[in-house]
Design a protein around this motif. Structure first.
Motif, PDB file in Angstrom:
ATOM      1  N   VAL A 106      -5.791 -13.814   2.884  1.00  0.00           N
ATOM      2  CA  VAL A 106      -6.904 -12.943   3.284  1.00  0.00           C
ATOM      3  C   VAL A 106      -6.434 -11.505   3.381  1.00  0.00           C
ATOM      4  O   VAL A 106      -7.024 -10.580   2.793  1.00  0.00           O
ATOM      5  N   GLU A 107      -5.343 -11.275   4.090  1.00  0.00           N
ATOM      6  CA  GLU A 107      -4.815  -9.923   4.283  1.00  0.00           C
ATOM      7  C   GLU A 107      -4.391  -9.290   2.963  1.00  0.00           C
ATOM      8  O   GLU A 107      -4.679  -8.115   2.691  1.00  0.00           O
ATOM      9  N   GLN A 108      -3.735 -10.068   2.115  1.00  0.00           N
ATOM     10  CA  GLN A 108      -3.267  -9.537   0.834  1.00  0.00           C
ATOM     11  C   GLN A 108      -4.428  -9.192  -0.090  1.00  0.00           C
ATOM     12  O   GLN A 108      -4.377  -8.207  -0.828  1.00  0.00           O
ATOM     13  N   ASN A 109      -5.488 -10.005  -0.052  1.00  0.00           N
ATOM     14  CA  ASN A 109      -6.672  -9.697  -0.845  1.00  0.00           C
ATOM     15  C   ASN A 109      -7.286  -8.364  -0.436  1.00  0.00           C
ATOM     16  O   ASN A 109      -7.580  -7.503  -1.282  1.00  0.00           O
ATOM     17  N   ILE A 110      -7.470  -8.193   0.858  1.00  0.00           N
ATOM     18  CA  ILE A 110      -8.086  -6.949   1.344  1.00  0.00           C
ATOM     19  C   ILE A 110      -7.202  -5.759   1.002  1.00  0.00           C
ATOM     20  O   ILE A 110      -7.690  -4.708   0.571  1.00  0.00           O
ATOM     21  N   ASP A 111      -5.892  -5.925   1.164  1.00  0.00           N
ATOM     22  CA  ASP A 111      -4.962  -4.838   0.863  1.00  0.00           C
ATOM     23  C   ASP A 111      -5.006  -4.483  -0.625  1.00  0.00           C
ATOM     24  O   ASP A 111      -4.984  -3.303  -0.996  1.00  0.00           O
ATOM     25  N   TYR A 112      -5.110  -5.494  -1.484  1.00  0.00           N
ATOM     26  CA  TYR A 112      -5.154  -5.231  -2.924  1.00  0.00           C
ATOM     27  C   TYR A 112      -6.384  -4.394  -3.279  1.00  0.00           C
ATOM     28  O   TYR A 112      -6.283  -3.375  -3.970  1.00  0.00           O
ATOM     29  N   PHE A 113      -7.565  -4.823  -2.821  1.00  0.00           N
ATOM     30  CA  PHE A 113      -8.783  -4.098  -3.178  1.00  0.00           C
ATOM     31  C   PHE A 113      -8.803  -2.709  -2.551  1.00  0.00           C
ATOM     32  O   PHE A 113      -9.280  -1.753  -3.161  1.00  0.00           O
ATOM     33  N   CYS A 114      -8.259  -2.593  -1.354  1.00  0.00           N
ATOM     34  CA  CYS A 114      -8.178  -1.277  -0.718  1.00  0.00           C
ATOM     35  C   CYS A 114      -7.233  -0.355  -1.492  1.00  0.00           C
ATOM     36  O   CYS A 114      -7.481   0.851  -1.601  1.00  0.00           O
ATOM     37  N   SER A 115      -6.169  -0.933  -2.073  1.00  0.00           N
ATOM     38  CA  SER A 115      -5.185  -0.118  -2.800  1.00  0.00           C
ATOM     39  C   SER A 115      -5.763   0.514  -4.063  1.00  0.00           C
ATOM     40  O   SER A 115      -5.210   1.476  -4.594  1.00  0.00           O
ATOM     41  N   LEU A 116      -6.887  -0.025  -4.553  1.00  0.00           N
ATOM     42  CA  LEU A 116      -7.534   0.567  -5.720  1.00  0.00           C
ATOM     43  C   LEU A 116      -8.101   1.951  -5.400  1.00  0.00           C
ATOM     44  O   LEU A 116      -8.362   2.747  -6.301  1.00  0.00           O
ATOM     45  N   VAL A 118      -6.983   3.634  -2.099  1.00  0.00           N
ATOM     46  CA  VAL A 118      -6.100   4.308  -1.137  1.00  0.00           C
ATOM     47  C   VAL A 118      -4.659   3.973  -1.486  1.00  0.00           C
ATOM     48  O   VAL A 118      -4.226   2.817  -1.351  1.00  0.00           O
ATOM     49  N   ALA A 119      -3.893   4.970  -1.907  1.00  0.00           N
ATOM     50  CA  ALA A 119      -2.500   4.735  -2.318  1.00  0.00           C
ATOM     51  C   ALA A 119      -1.539   4.704  -1.135  1.00  0.00           C
ATOM     52  O   ALA A 119      -0.551   3.964  -1.158  1.00  0.00           O
ATOM     53  N   ASP A 120      -1.799   5.474  -0.109  1.00  0.00           N
ATOM     54  CA  ASP A 120      -0.888   5.588   1.029  1.00  0.00           C
ATOM     55  C   ASP A 120      -0.817   4.276   1.813  1.00  0.00           C
ATOM     56  O   ASP A 120      -1.816   3.827   2.379  1.00  0.00           O
ATOM     57  N   ARG A 121       0.363   3.654   1.874  1.00  0.00           N
ATOM     58  CA  ARG A 121       0.495   2.336   2.495  1.00  0.00           C
ATOM     59  C   ARG A 121       0.231   2.360   3.995  1.00  0.00           C
ATOM     60  O   ARG A 121      -0.366   1.432   4.548  1.00  0.00           O
ATOM     61  N   ARG A 122       0.695   3.402   4.653  1.00  0.00           N
ATOM     62  CA  ARG A 122       0.523   3.473   6.107  1.00  0.00           C
ATOM     63  C   ARG A 122      -0.955   3.555   6.457  1.00  0.00           C
ATOM     64  O   ARG A 122      -1.431   2.849   7.353  1.00  0.00           O
ATOM     65  N   ARG A 123      -1.673   4.418   5.750  1.00  0.00           N
ATOM     66  CA  ARG A 123      -3.112   4.532   5.999  1.00  0.00           C
ATOM     67  C   ARG A 123      -3.827   3.237   5.623  1.00  0.00           C
ATOM     68  O   ARG A 123      -4.746   2.793   6.307  1.00  0.00           O
ATOM     69  N   ARG A 124      -3.362   2.630   4.546  1.00  0.00           N
ATOM     70  CA  ARG A 124      -4.004   1.396   4.086  1.00  0.00           C
ATOM     71  C   ARG A 124      -3.811   0.265   5.086  1.00  0.00           C
ATOM     72  O   ARG A 124      -4.722  -0.550   5.295  1.00  0.00           O
ATOM     73  N   ARG A 125      -2.669   0.215   5.738  1.00  0.00           N
ATOM     74  CA  ARG A 125      -2.416  -0.837   6.722  1.00  0.00           C
ATOM     75  C   ARG A 125      -3.451  -0.783   7.841  1.00  0.00           C
ATOM     76  O   ARG A 125      -3.978  -1.802   8.283  1.00  0.00           O
ATOM     77  N   LYS A 126      -3.748   0.436   8.284  1.00  0.00           N
ATOM     78  CA  LYS A 126      -4.763   0.605   9.341  1.00  0.00           C
ATOM     79  C   LYS A 126      -6.144   0.212   8.827  1.00  0.00           C
ATOM     80  O   LYS A 126      -6.923  -0.460   9.528  1.00  0.00           O
ATOM     81  N   LEU A 127      -6.479   0.579   7.595  1.00  0.00           N
ATOM     82  CA  LEU A 127      -7.772   0.232   7.020  1.00  0.00           C
ATOM     83  C   LEU A 127      -7.925  -1.277   6.868  1.00  0.00           C
ATOM     84  O   LEU A 127      -8.998  -1.839   7.130  1.00  0.00           O
TER      85      LEU A 127
END
Length: 324
Positions: A106-116, A118-127
């Motif tokens: 679940v977490e990896q799926n959301i992170d993947y789509f968010c990465s499309l 948002v490139a910044d990992r730190r900001r993406r972790r919070k999102l």
């Protein structure tokens, strides 16, 4: 600034979506016939139409996934096209079909789509954390989608579409085949997106949901704009009045015929247990029906009166039920 005030202020700005004279042809078929649309910022906008009405074509044109023959589309005051990447980052899409990767959690799926977006990992972790919390999947974040119920997969689908915090989100049938608990959670989440200042375009075949969550509703058919308004405004546009039901085991046929003869009655059916009456608009419909039944001497049980529904509006305007 309070999020509700932000949403209210946004409503006075330029439209989130403005479509004028949109024409789309597939060979000899006219899918969109000079179609117009305005979606205000900070509202949940319902887009309804029978199958083949042009809804999906219109949405795909707005998202710049389809070219069109004539017209203009502006999103947040700017024309949108296939290369409008900055503008597209402000949009989110939750498709009807669940579109996630079964090999990812679940977490990896959301992170993947968010990465499309948002490139910044730190900001993406919070999102990602915020999106997980938003759809209530905290205890499932390390679970793969195949282990989730249908309702939880739908929630994951939503999290993947909104994790990058889009300003405008398209929801296509988000509650199909989900349990009541997940349906309520999804609808509450959609309201929250609006209350936080977002704009939602919502399509559904569930009329009660549309009436629950949508601020305004547009009905379209054959690629054309038919009617626009709140649920109450749309109901006021049709001649259909209330539907009256009366329980009785001894209603004489003469009374049924007298009810059928009332000026505002379109139909009256009696099956030996219940009288069903369909009326046009009128202030005395239930009083007139009840007066006839009382005069007949029949024993009257439970009496109900149901006002017109969105489905009545849809049927009168398009000639078909929404699921046809």
């Amino acid at each position: 600034m309070d999020t509700t005030l932000q949403s209210q202020a946004a409503r006075g700005q330029d439209p989130a979506i403005r479509v004028r004279g949109l024409v789309k042809r597939y060979g000899e078929t006219l899918a969109l016939d000079y179609f117009d649309l305005d979606v205000r910022r900070g509202e949940i906008f319902g887009l309804l139409g029978p199958n083949g009405s042009g809804k999906t074509t219109a949405i795909n044109c707005i998202l710049a996934l389809l070219t069109y023959d004539e017209g203009r589309i502006d999103v947040f005051g700017e024309p949108i096209g296939p290369t409008s990447y900055a503008l597209k980052r402000r949009l989110g899409v939750v498709p009807q079909e669940v579109a996630v990767f079964d090999e990812l959690t679940v977490e990896q799926n959301i992170d993947y789509f968010c990465s499309l977006y948002v490139a910044d990992r730190r900001r993406r972790r919070k999102l990602v954390d915020d999106a997980v919390a938003f759809v209530g999947l905290g205890e499932y974040r390390r679970v793969r989608p195949g282990k989730l119920s249908g309702g939880l997969r739908r929630r994951l689908n939503i999290a993947c579409g909104i994790a990058h915090r889009p300003e405008l989100v398209f929801f296509d049938e988000p509650t199909v085949a989900v349990d009541p608990q997940s349906r309520n959670a999804i609808l509450e989440g959609i309201r929250s997106l609006r209350d936080e200042g977002g704009t939602v375009v919502y399509t559904s075949h569930y009329m009660e949901e549309v009436e629950q969550v949508c601020d305004r509703i547009l009905i379209m058919d054959h690629g054309r704009h038919l009617a626009l308004g709140t649920a109450d405004e749309l109901k006021a546009m049709i001649d259909v009045g209330e539907r009256i039901s009366v329980e009785s085991l001894d209603l004489p046929e003469s009374a049924v015929e007298a009810v059928r003869g009332l000026p505002a009655v379109d139909e009256a059916r009696y099956d030996g247990r219940e009288l069903q009456v369909r009326c046009r608009r009128g202030e005395r419909n239930i009083a007139d029906v009840f007066a006839i039944l009382e005069a007949s001497g029949a024993n009257i049980g439970h009496v109900t009166s149901r006002p017109p529904t969105l489905n009545d509006v849809f049927l009168e305007m398009t000639g078909t039920a929404l699921r046809d």
